[in-house]
Motif scaffolding. Structure first.
Motif, PDB file in Angstrom:
ATOM      1  N   GLN A  35      43.700 -38.718  31.717  1.00  0.00           N
ATOM      2  CA  GLN A  35      42.728 -38.049  32.821  1.00  0.00           C
ATOM      3  C   GLN A  35      41.220 -38.545  32.729  1.00  0.00           C
ATOM      4  O   GLN A  35      40.706 -38.683  31.644  1.00  0.00           O
ATOM      5  CB  GLN A  35      42.514 -36.495  32.830  1.00  0.00           C
ATOM      6  CG  GLN A  35      43.897 -35.933  33.322  1.00  0.00           C
ATOM      7  CD  GLN A  35      43.971 -34.448  33.213  1.00  0.00           C
ATOM      8  OE1 GLN A  35      43.118 -33.727  32.329  1.00  0.00           O
ATOM      9  NE2 GLN A  35      44.758 -33.712  34.241  1.00  0.00           N
ATOM     10  N   ILE A  36      40.675 -39.059  33.804  1.00  0.00           N
ATOM     11  CA  ILE A  36      39.320 -39.577  33.928  1.00  0.00           C
ATOM     12  C   ILE A  36      38.612 -38.590  35.067  1.00  0.00           C
ATOM     13  O   ILE A  36      39.212 -38.689  36.017  1.00  0.00           O
ATOM     14  CB  ILE A  36      39.297 -40.711  34.430  1.00  0.00           C
ATOM     15  CG1 ILE A  36      39.941 -42.118  33.249  1.00  0.00           C
ATOM     16  CG2 ILE A  36      37.792 -41.344  34.318  1.00  0.00           C
ATOM     17  CD1 ILE A  36      40.033 -43.277  33.754  1.00  0.00           C
ATOM     18  N   PHE A  37      37.660 -38.083  34.433  1.00  0.00           N
ATOM     19  CA  PHE A  37      36.756 -37.029  35.259  1.00  0.00           C
ATOM     20  C   PHE A  37      35.453 -37.669  35.699  1.00  0.00           C
ATOM     21  O   PHE A  37      34.551 -37.963  35.064  1.00  0.00           O
ATOM     22  CB  PHE A  37      36.544 -35.800  34.687  1.00  0.00           C
ATOM     23  CG  PHE A  37      36.214 -34.581  35.442  1.00  0.00           C
ATOM     24  CD1 PHE A  37      37.126 -34.121  36.289  1.00  0.00           C
ATOM     25  CD2 PHE A  37      34.944 -34.241  35.468  1.00  0.00           C
ATOM     26  CE1 PHE A  37      36.592 -32.992  37.129  1.00  0.00           C
ATOM     27  CE2 PHE A  37      34.501 -33.132  36.395  1.00  0.00           C
ATOM     28  CZ  PHE A  37      35.512 -32.665  37.271  1.00  0.00           C
ATOM     29  N   MET A  38      35.266 -38.363  36.793  1.00  0.00           N
ATOM     30  CA  MET A  38      34.117 -39.141  37.372  1.00  0.00           C
ATOM     31  C   MET A  38      33.311 -38.151  37.885  1.00  0.00           C
ATOM     32  O   MET A  38      33.575 -37.486  39.026  1.00  0.00           O
ATOM     33  CB  MET A  38      34.838 -40.192  38.136  1.00  0.00           C
ATOM     34  CG  MET A  38      33.566 -41.196  38.628  1.00  0.00           C
ATOM     35  SD  MET A  38      34.142 -42.650  39.360  1.00  0.00           S
ATOM     36  CE  MET A  38      34.888 -43.573  38.283  1.00  0.00           C
ATOM     37  N   VAL A  39      32.104 -38.307  37.599  1.00  0.00           N
ATOM     38  CA  VAL A  39      30.939 -37.266  38.303  1.00  0.00           C
ATOM     39  C   VAL A  39      30.025 -37.945  39.056  1.00  0.00           C
ATOM     40  O   VAL A  39      29.318 -38.922  38.684  1.00  0.00           O
ATOM     41  CB  VAL A  39      30.512 -36.572  37.103  1.00  0.00           C
ATOM     42  CG1 VAL A  39      29.493 -35.480  37.460  1.00  0.00           C
ATOM     43  CG2 VAL A  39      31.435 -35.675  36.172  1.00  0.00           C
TER      44      VAL A  39
END
Length: 799
Positions: free
Chosen positions: A258-262
């Protein structure tokens, strides 16, 4: 104010002469397109997609210009290069060149609004895409009265558009309602998808973006929260700290796939070091937001309307709303019932939901919230607007069939004019016509709560900016206002500048008639004079005396205005002659007496006496109550602290009366006016000072008035003097100086007129004590019915 801020405020106005000259002299260029995205702070969303579409060969004849603010110039320039956008020139916002393009572009394309000084020229085509479906309340729906006060610029940029774009039934319902478009908007409404959302229908672009982001088979989630507050506010520092805590905690719960891009507000992003996270990254600046969103597995947001856009796809959407109630209270949100997205309020719940692959069915949701979204929207819109191929689904509003009537209210301050206006509006059948109330944002800005007095049935059209005045404009004004000159130069300049202002604020709005109810303010008098529909100006006072005693009106402007307005309404027979003396025209003068909201006066009279926050008085509330509780004579006057109200001669008369009546009291209440301090000085020097009460700015003076024994209208002149009607409503006897304004009303209703002098007032005080003075006991129900009948006849007359 710092020197930097002073310069920032002055610089835009320095270009007014250039802009006015461009507007007047330069022709519209058929192939020129001016774009402005997010207030010239970005190249994003719909504007970006339209510019991208215009790279097609069939649009090579167009010359495209994008306005960009200085602080955003480098980022926008990089994006233009990154996407290899040709035939697009960047111009600095608010520069001389910007105003040249603003005056000469045939096509004007925006997603918010042009600045307040913008005037749409004949031959220009304005296309407003807006920048998203509204989640936060907009326009007339906003509960914050200050936000309503400044909605005028957005409103005019919508109403003056030739094309509007609504991608859903929901957005159309909210925007059309909030900005009163159903009965004001004359242009074409596209029922088409948002250009920025077409990327969600393009699988090829999605795969291409995933490669560019180099995320392989990992699941990309994009987090796009709203920004709260203003830069530099202490709360914003707290917001940064909260964001850091949230990200550090969430990073522990994320999986390796998972990548959580903000995508935070830049202020927040700059304060966070993303290298310290294992699964969390900052949003890339090199790509368009919606290209990145097309490549994601899901969206996480709170109160950002971006979820409306992503919902056209089958991507997962999670609403992280830990402070929903607080945010609703602060900003106001439209009700969102049965959204097909899970809501979470903690990091643990969010982490769990990120791993939940279930997607709630959105088919019913899309019928209302994504009604017109389609993969060909950008192409169809560009062909329709720029190639004149009528290929878009579109509608034109038919309105409700009622006349639109514009009423200028003035600053809505606490005075007789505002009381009269509200009395009229509260007595009329507001469903018979579409009434719109206008005021200048600049003069009501410090008191926005005043608009809460207006009936909800009335629309609101704030005048959002002041005059675009060049040096020659100011010269013409000086020559006319000071000397009354009307040579060819003055007449042409004076007429053109106010026509330009009228066009700036009200172009494309169709009114059956306009009413300058306030009757003051040079700017509005001259501007309303230039409407091409029937025009009425109200006269609330003896303007000859106003000019003589206060100098707050311009004789040259009034002479011109009273002679050229279609109707000049005076509020009493007594001020017909002074009005005719100014205009030398009698045939357009009409007498319409002010309506009186007697039921509201009776209701307010029953309430408790309260000193409000801005109330100033020379006595305490407790002392006032003690005075009102006595059986000794209590005289009262209510009127702004201004020379024409005759307060000084009233005080002089009371001093003489006080010599033989040491327990009597005089109460003077004022809402506005410049003479409070001088009046206070006079009272403090008076031998009767302990028995004279001054009150400035009290919201409800009616219970005080009701507790007094005699109302004394000491004015040197009046229009009518509505407070004499209020006093009689509360069964308080009235005496009025025998002057223009109250004279006719008092005679008609067997009231008591007194000599207009200190001696006349003194005599009236003694007469009241020795013989008593009867109330008029006016039948205000019948009086109002007659006033309403006369007003309705006036409004319905054949112009």
């Amino acid at each position: 104010m710092s020197i930097v801020n002073i310069i920032r405020n002055i610089m835009p106005k320095m270009w007014f002469p250039f802009y006015n000259s461009f507007f007047a002299k330069l022709k519209v260029k058929e192939n020129l397109v001016l774009f402005e995205s997010r207030g010239a702070l970005a190249l994003e969303g719909n504007i970006f997609r339209i510019i991208e579409e215009l790279q097609q060969p069939c649009y090579r004849h167009l010359k495209c210009v994008l306005s960009v603010r200085k602080q955003a110039f480098d980022d926008v320039e990089k994006k233009v290069k990154n996407y290899n956008l040709k035939n697009i020139r960047l111009v600095k916002y608010s520069s001389i060149l910007y105003y040249k393009y603003l005056s000469t572009a045939h096509y004007l394309v925006i997603d918010t609004s042009f600045p307040g000084r913008f005037v749409k020229k004949e031959g220009q085509i304005l296309f407003n895409t807006w920048h998203g479906s509204p989640l936060k309340k907009m326009g007339r729906d906003i509960e914050d009265c200050r936000e309503i006060c400044r909605m005028g610029n957005v409103l005019r940029n919508l109403v003056q558009a030739d094309y509007l774009l609504f991608p859903s039934l929901y957005m159309e319902e909210k925007m059309a309602g909030a900005y009163m478009l159903e009965n004001l908007y004359q242009g074409e409404v596209f029922h088409e998808g948002y250009p920025r959302n077409t990327v969600f229908f393009d699988e090829e672009k999605t795969l291409e973006m995933r490669k560019k982001l180099d995320i392989g088979q990992k699941k990309l989630f994009v987090y796009m929260p709203t920004f709260r507050g203003e830069i530099g506010n202490i709360r914003d520092v707290e917001q940064v700290n909260d964001a850091k805590d949230f990200l550090y905690e969430l990073d522990k719960h994320l999986k390796d796939d998972q990548i959580f891009m903000v995508k935070f507000h830049p202020f927040v992003s700059k304060a966070i070091d993303f290298t310290g996270f294992e699964h969390i990254v900052d949003f890339p600046k090199d790509y368009d937001t919606y290209d990145v969103l097309s490549a994601c597995h899901g969206l996480v947001t709170d109160f950002s309307s971006v979820f409306y856009d992503v919902a056209v796809s089958d991507k997962k959407i999670i609403l992280y709303t830990k402070d929903e109630e607080e945010y609703k209270k602060e900003r106001g949100l439209y009700p969102q019932d049965n959204l097909p997205f899970p809501k979470v309020t903690s990091v643990e719940e969010l982490a769990k939901e990120l791993n939940n692959e279930e997607i709630i069915d959105r088919s019913e949701y899309r019928k209302r919230y994504a009604s017109f979204e389609n993969k060909d929207a950008t192409s169809k819109i560009c062909r329709h607007v720029f190639l004149n191929e009528k290929c878009c689904n579109s509608v034109k509003y038919k309105g409700n069939g009622k006349d639109n009537i514009l009423i200028y209210s003035g600053d809505l301050c606490k005075n007789g004019i505002t009381t009269a206006l509200l009395g009229m509006l509260n007595s009329l059948d507001l469903n018979k016509h579409n009434y719109y109330i206008s005021f200048r944002q600049s003069i009501i800005w410090d008191y926005p709560e005043r608009i809460l007095k207006l009936p909800k049935e009335c629309g609101i059209i704030p005048i959002s900016s002041e005059m675009n005045a060049s040096f020659l404009d100011l010269v013409a004004q000086k020559l006319f206002f000071k000397y009354g000159m009307k040579n060819i130069f003055v007449k042409k300049k004076f007429d053109s500048q106010y026509k330009r202002e009228q066009r700036k604020h009200f172009h494309a709005m169709k009114f059956s008639q306009v009413i300058h109810y306030n009757g003051y303010e040079r700017y509005v008098i001259a501007m309303f004079q230039r409407f091409d529909c029937p025009r009425t100006i109200w006269v609330h006072n003896d303007m000859v005396q106003e000019i003589k005693n206060k100098g707050n009106q311009n004789i040259h402007l009034l002479r011109d205005a009273y002679a050229s307005y279609d109707r000049v309404v005076v509020v009493s027979d007594d001020i017909v002659e002074p009005t005719v003396e100014i205009s030398n025209r009698r045939d357009n003068v009409v007498v319409l007496e002010n309506l009186h909201d007697y039921e509201r006066v009776l209701e307010k009279g029953q309430k408790e006496i309260i000193f409000d926050e801005p109330t100033v008085s020379n006595v305490s509330r407790q002392r006032l109550l003690e005075i009102l509780d006595t059986n000794y004579p209590k005289f009262i006057n209510i009127g702004r602290f201004s020379v024409e109200k005759g307060h000084f001669r009233l005080i002089d008369a009371f001093e003489d009366f006080y010599e033989d009546n040491k327990n009597a009291a005089l109460i003077i209440i004022g809402g506005t006016g410049k003479l409070y301090d001088k009046t206070l000085e006079k009272v403090n020097e008076s031998p009767a000072k302990d028995n004279i009460v001054l009150i400035n700015c009290i919201d409800n003076p009616m219970p005080i008035l009701k507790s007094c024994d005699l109302f004394i209208l000491s004015s040197l002149y009046e229009g009518l003097g509505l407070v004499i009607l209020e006093a009689d409503t509360l069964n308080v006897p009235v005496v009025a100086c025998d002057v223009n304004g109250p004279r006719g009303f008092m005679k008609k209703h067997n009231g008591t007129l007194i000599e207009s002098s200190k001696e006349g007032i003194y005599k009236a005080m003694n007469t009241f004590v020795k013989e008593g003075i009867a109330t008029m006991n006016v039948d205000f129900k019948g009086y109002n019915e007659k006033c309403v009948e006369n007003f309705e006849k006036f409004m319905d007359c054949n112009w």
